[in-house]
Design a protein around this motif. Sequence first.
Motif, PDB file in Angstrom:
ATOM      1  N   PRO A 129     -12.069   6.990   9.618  1.00  0.00           N
ATOM      2  CA  PRO A 129     -11.322   5.737   9.479  1.00  0.00           C
ATOM      3  C   PRO A 129     -12.089   4.706   8.662  1.00  0.00           C
ATOM      4  O   PRO A 129     -13.319   4.624   8.729  1.00  0.00           O
ATOM      5  N   VAL A 130     -11.331   3.919   7.890  1.00  0.00           N
ATOM      6  CA  VAL A 130     -11.937   2.883   7.042  1.00  0.00           C
ATOM      7  C   VAL A 130     -11.062   1.636   7.082  1.00  0.00           C
ATOM      8  O   VAL A 130      -9.885   1.685   7.441  1.00  0.00           O
ATOM      9  N   VAL A 131     -11.658   0.510   6.698  1.00  0.00           N
ATOM     10  CA  VAL A 131     -10.927  -0.726   6.486  1.00  0.00           C
ATOM     11  C   VAL A 131     -11.199  -1.167   5.054  1.00  0.00           C
ATOM     12  O   VAL A 131     -12.334  -1.132   4.585  1.00  0.00           O
ATOM     13  N   MET A 132     -10.151  -1.556   4.338  1.00  0.00           N
ATOM     14  CA  MET A 132     -10.269  -1.942   2.939  1.00  0.00           C
ATOM     15  C   MET A 132      -9.926  -3.418   2.799  1.00  0.00           C
ATOM     16  O   MET A 132      -8.976  -3.916   3.412  1.00  0.00           O
ATOM     17  N   ASN A 133     -10.724  -4.136   1.989  1.00  0.00           N
ATOM     18  CA  ASN A 133     -10.522  -5.561   1.772  1.00  0.00           C
ATOM     19  C   ASN A 133      -9.969  -5.789   0.372  1.00  0.00           C
ATOM     20  O   ASN A 133     -10.516  -5.285  -0.607  1.00  0.00           O
ATOM     21  N   PHE A 134      -8.905  -6.567   0.276  1.00  0.00           N
ATOM     22  CA  PHE A 134      -8.269  -6.798  -1.021  1.00  0.00           C
ATOM     23  C   PHE A 134      -9.059  -7.744  -1.925  1.00  0.00           C
ATOM     24  O   PHE A 134      -8.705  -7.910  -3.088  1.00  0.00           O
ATOM     25  N   VAL A 135     -10.105  -8.374  -1.397  1.00  0.00           N
ATOM     26  CA  VAL A 135     -10.895  -9.272  -2.230  1.00  0.00           C
ATOM     27  C   VAL A 135     -11.494  -8.520  -3.407  1.00  0.00           C
ATOM     28  O   VAL A 135     -11.461  -8.959  -4.556  1.00  0.00           O
ATOM     29  N   ASP A 136     -12.070  -7.334  -3.118  1.00  0.00           N
ATOM     30  CA  ASP A 136     -12.680  -6.548  -4.191  1.00  0.00           C
ATOM     31  C   ASP A 136     -12.264  -5.082  -4.180  1.00  0.00           C
ATOM     32  O   ASP A 136     -12.739  -4.291  -4.990  1.00  0.00           O
ATOM     33  N   GLY A 137     -11.381  -4.701  -3.257  1.00  0.00           N
ATOM     34  CA  GLY A 137     -10.924  -3.320  -3.203  1.00  0.00           C
ATOM     35  C   GLY A 137     -11.893  -2.362  -2.564  1.00  0.00           C
ATOM     36  O   GLY A 137     -11.663  -1.146  -2.586  1.00  0.00           O
ATOM     37  N   ILE A 197       0.849  -1.193   0.000  1.00  0.00           N
ATOM     38  CA  ILE A 197       0.000   0.000   0.000  1.00  0.00           C
ATOM     39  C   ILE A 197       0.880   1.236   0.000  1.00  0.00           C
ATOM     40  O   ILE A 197       2.022   1.220   0.463  1.00  0.00           O
ATOM     41  N   ALA A 198       0.328   2.323  -0.526  1.00  0.00           N
ATOM     42  CA  ALA A 198       1.028   3.619  -0.517  1.00  0.00           C
ATOM     43  C   ALA A 198      -0.011   4.695  -0.815  1.00  0.00           C
ATOM     44  O   ALA A 198      -0.497   4.789  -1.948  1.00  0.00           O
ATOM     45  N   GLY A 199      -0.377   5.477   0.184  1.00  0.00           N
ATOM     46  CA  GLY A 199      -1.377   6.519  -0.036  1.00  0.00           C
ATOM     47  C   GLY A 199      -2.711   5.909  -0.415  1.00  0.00           C
ATOM     48  O   GLY A 199      -3.280   5.091   0.314  1.00  0.00           O
ATOM     49  N   ASN A 200      -3.225   6.282  -1.590  1.00  0.00           N
ATOM     50  CA  ASN A 200      -4.497   5.717  -2.046  1.00  0.00           C
ATOM     51  C   ASN A 200      -4.315   4.536  -2.994  1.00  0.00           C
ATOM     52  O   ASN A 200      -5.245   4.138  -3.692  1.00  0.00           O
ATOM     53  N   LEU A 201      -3.124   3.963  -2.997  1.00  0.00           N
ATOM     54  CA  LEU A 201      -2.816   2.816  -3.855  1.00  0.00           C
ATOM     55  C   LEU A 201      -2.757   1.530  -3.043  1.00  0.00           C
ATOM     56  O   LEU A 201      -2.256   1.522  -1.907  1.00  0.00           O
ATOM     57  N   ALA A 202      -3.273   0.450  -3.612  1.00  0.00           N
ATOM     58  CA  ALA A 202      -3.223  -0.853  -2.960  1.00  0.00           C
ATOM     59  C   ALA A 202      -2.983  -1.925  -4.013  1.00  0.00           C
ATOM     60  O   ALA A 202      -3.620  -1.918  -5.070  1.00  0.00           O
ATOM     61  N   PHE A 203      -2.069  -2.842  -3.721  1.00  0.00           N
ATOM     62  CA  PHE A 203      -1.697  -3.880  -4.689  1.00  0.00           C
ATOM     63  C   PHE A 203      -1.724  -5.247  -4.020  1.00  0.00           C
ATOM     64  O   PHE A 203      -1.112  -5.437  -2.956  1.00  0.00           O
ATOM     65  N   ASP A 204      -2.430  -6.170  -4.638  1.00  0.00           N
ATOM     66  CA  ASP A 204      -2.391  -7.575  -4.247  1.00  0.00           C
ATOM     67  C   ASP A 204      -1.365  -8.250  -5.155  1.00  0.00           C
ATOM     68  O   ASP A 204      -1.608  -8.465  -6.343  1.00  0.00           O
ATOM     69  N   LEU A 205      -0.215  -8.574  -4.595  1.00  0.00           N
ATOM     70  CA  LEU A 205       0.891  -9.078  -5.403  1.00  0.00           C
ATOM     71  C   LEU A 205       0.737 -10.551  -5.747  1.00  0.00           C
ATOM     72  O   LEU A 205       1.409 -11.045  -6.649  1.00  0.00           O
ATOM     73  N   VAL A 206      -0.142 -11.254  -5.048  1.00  0.00           N
ATOM     74  CA  VAL A 206      -0.402 -12.664  -5.351  1.00  0.00           C
ATOM     75  C   VAL A 206      -1.445 -12.779  -6.455  1.00  0.00           C
ATOM     76  O   VAL A 206      -1.254 -13.495  -7.447  1.00  0.00           O
ATOM     77  N   ALA A 207      -2.545 -12.047  -6.295  1.00  0.00           N
ATOM     78  CA  ALA A 207      -3.625 -12.081  -7.298  1.00  0.00           C
ATOM     79  C   ALA A 207      -3.346 -11.169  -8.483  1.00  0.00           C
ATOM     80  O   ALA A 207      -4.108 -11.180  -9.461  1.00  0.00           O
ATOM     81  N   LYS A 208      -2.272 -10.365  -8.415  1.00  0.00           N
ATOM     82  CA  LYS A 208      -1.898  -9.434  -9.481  1.00  0.00           C
ATOM     83  C   LYS A 208      -3.030  -8.429  -9.753  1.00  0.00           C
ATOM     84  O   LYS A 208      -3.419  -8.169 -10.885  1.00  0.00           O
ATOM     85  N   LYS A 209      -3.532  -7.830  -8.671  1.00  0.00           N
ATOM     86  CA  LYS A 209      -4.578  -6.820  -8.785  1.00  0.00           C
ATOM     87  C   LYS A 209      -4.096  -5.508  -8.173  1.00  0.00           C
ATOM     88  O   LYS A 209      -3.409  -5.507  -7.145  1.00  0.00           O
TER      89      LYS A 209
END
Length: 457
Positions: free
Chosen positions: A409-417, A354-366
């Motif tokens: 505050p928020v929580v973000m899930n990498f399943v669907d972003g 993660i970095a700022g408003n960016l999020a990367f799933d490196l396993v699922a390549k998303k």
Amino acid sequence: MRQRIVRLTLVGGVVFLALLLLLATCGGGSSGSGDTGGGDGKGGGSSAGATTPAASASAAAKPVPGASGTRTVLNVPPQYTTDSGWEVVGASPDIAFSWPTGTLAYLERSADHRYRVRTLDTATGKLGWRSEARQTLDPESYPRLLTVSREDRQFFVTWSYGTAGDGLAPSETFISLDVYAATNGDRHHVELPWNGAPAVSASGPDIVISDAHANVALIDPVTGETSKIAASELKYPKGCADCRKLTEVAGQTSRGLLVSGAREFWVPGGWYSRNVAPKGADPATGVPTSVAAGLVLAKWQPEKSSKLAATHELWTVHDAASGKALVSVACHRPAIQPGRFPQAVVPPSGDYLIAGNLAFDLVAKKGYCLEDEDGSSHVTLASVTDDGLAYGARNVRDADEALAGGGVPVVMNFVDGSDEPLARNVRLPVAETTGVGIFRTTDRDDRQHLIGYPRAG
């Protein structure tokens, strides 16, 4: 200031009253020295991390109502429980982690304005080794603290910059570093003459000191040996005119230094950004913004023929050893470029970034860009866990503000972003390791508290 680790335990009202009655009958058993850290500073003491509620009530911080003698109970995301845990009062602003060992390091200040490195086991809260008291070059502030890994070994590094005040002219400034083995505290001390404010990083196998340009010094954390590399010694990619403009060292990879110019970046003798540009990017526009855990985060301009060229930037995570583009996402170009880009954050598993408003799933390549469709509002992420949850906030300037309780505050899930709001008074974890979330707060006396709460369930 002496530090104490406090085991947080919720006790039923009947048991608590019975305990008070017992203490009163026995003459009050909590009047001991309270030095749960171990007097010799080497082994950590067998009682560390297991202080009873009665003993913690004698500590500097007042008990929280309903917490049965514990110091602090925070409102935290539902993924964590406050029924148990540990707490440190008076820790330094900087903390560092050795992920493989589950060890956290922080600094504690002594009465004479010197400091010690202190470690604890994040899973149990039990204190580990403590260094000898050391002098910082700036007695009004803590030295900086970071972690470096080399040859599958982890080291905690403290550094400060200034003059010694004894035998040196005021113009003779230098960097003072202490390098500690994360496992046992074995130390190297290094002093290096340096002019101008240094930038110190540890993204690769060495400690890298730069002048924010292309002159660098490398320190081997295993031996303490130092080597210097002048800007004139760097090798530039053939045919890259912009590489010789605004040249600076952006970090270090396992293949060598990562260097950038006004545009484009490279590892001398290794790979060159123009040859590893992601699909859809103008190959002559890459700029590295952060290096972490064997990864490079870079921004690119879309191809000029692209519909996104006028409004978006392409953000890509690259493998630091080969330069290979792993995953990309497009985000709106900000109206005003930030003074500094968000630092990339990677959990112990290395599966996400993660970095700022960016999020990367490196396993699922998303890749995800957490912003409104028009780019007017976005989420700023601050921490990420091994199981694919990232924590952050809306309406904040940076991750530090989110961790300090600002914004929504928020929580973000990498399943669907997707991101979901949390309660407004929730504190976000700084990090998570060994199944424990690490939280920060500041009390009325402006003392930093570090608190570890385990995952719920």
